[in-house]
Enzyme design. Structure first.
Site, mmCIF file in Angstrom:
data_model
loop_
_atom_site.group_PDB
_atom_site.id
_atom_site.type_symbol
_atom_site.label_atom_id
_atom_site.label_comp_id
_atom_site.label_asym_id
_atom_site.label_seq_id
_atom_site.Cartn_x
_atom_site.Cartn_y
_atom_site.Cartn_z
ATOM 1 C CG HIS A 23 -1.861 -1.101 1.315
ATOM 2 N ND1 HIS A 23 -2.841 -1.159 2.272
ATOM 3 C CD2 HIS A 23 -2.032 -2.208 0.544
ATOM 4 C CE1 HIS A 23 -3.564 -2.240 2.090
ATOM 5 N NE2 HIS A 23 -3.089 -2.901 1.052
ATOM 6 C CD GLU A 41 -1.757 4.316 3.097
ATOM 7 O OE1 GLU A 41 -2.819 4.953 2.998
ATOM 8 O OE2 GLU A 41 -1.552 3.226 2.519
ATOM 9 C CB CYS A 81 -5.879 -0.635 5.658
ATOM 10 S SG CYS A 81 -4.183 -1.243 5.505
ATOM 11 C CB CYS A 90 -1.363 1.545 6.209
ATOM 12 S SG CYS A 90 -1.186 0.642 4.651
#
Length: 158
Positions: free
Chosen positions: A53, A55, A83, A86
């Site tokens: 992701h 992040e 999420c 992250c």
């Protein structure tokens, strides 16, 4: 922690680049002392790696740049609510705070009304705030910053 437009605008640009490369339009930057030290878009589809992701990728880039597993004093700017994975990564990295644009609810609403059958975002329905409240050290949180600009990124996602 006072969110600054210039940093979210950089995250939005990373989201656009990510979308142009065939991934989701999500971007993030890490800021230290008023300077962007790392940036990334989501790489999960491009690199076929579910944990990349934006992040996580940007946290990895920042730790490499600083040659440290900790990002104390750093702020994560991201176009979407992180999420749980992250948000936890930001806690493990001992970051100062997180600034994000669109909320999980925005993502759920978009998925429900999307007519694109390839639309496949998954969501673990635990808010970033919930993760941060259970983590130590306590991170500062700014939610919904430049939300309207970040909502426009939905039209770019696969």
């Amino acid at each position: 922690m006072k969110p600054e437009r210039v940093f979210m605008e950089a995250a939005i640009e990373e989201a656009r680049i990510s979308a142009e490369q065939g991934d989701y339009a999500i971007g993030a930057v890490v800021v230290l002392n008023g300077e962007i030290i790392a940036k990334s878009g989501t790489l999960a589809q491009i690199r076929k790696n579910p944990v990349l992701h934006a992040e996580v990728a940007v946290i990895q880039n920042a730790t490499k740049k600083l040659n440290s597993q900790y990002l104390e004093g750093c702020i994560l700017y991201t176009t979407h609510e992180p999420c749980p994975m992250c948000a936890a990564a930001a806690v493990w990295a001992r970051m100062k705070g997180i600034v994000f644009g669109v909320r999980n609810g925005d993502m759920k609403a978009h998925a429900a009304k999307s007519e694109n059958p390839k639309y496949s975002w998954r969501l673990i329905d635990v808010s970033c705030r919930e993760v941060l409240e259970k983590g130590k050290p306590a991170l500062e949180l700014a939610e919904g910053f430049m939300r309207e600009e970040c909502l426009r990124l939905f039209s770019l996602s696969r």
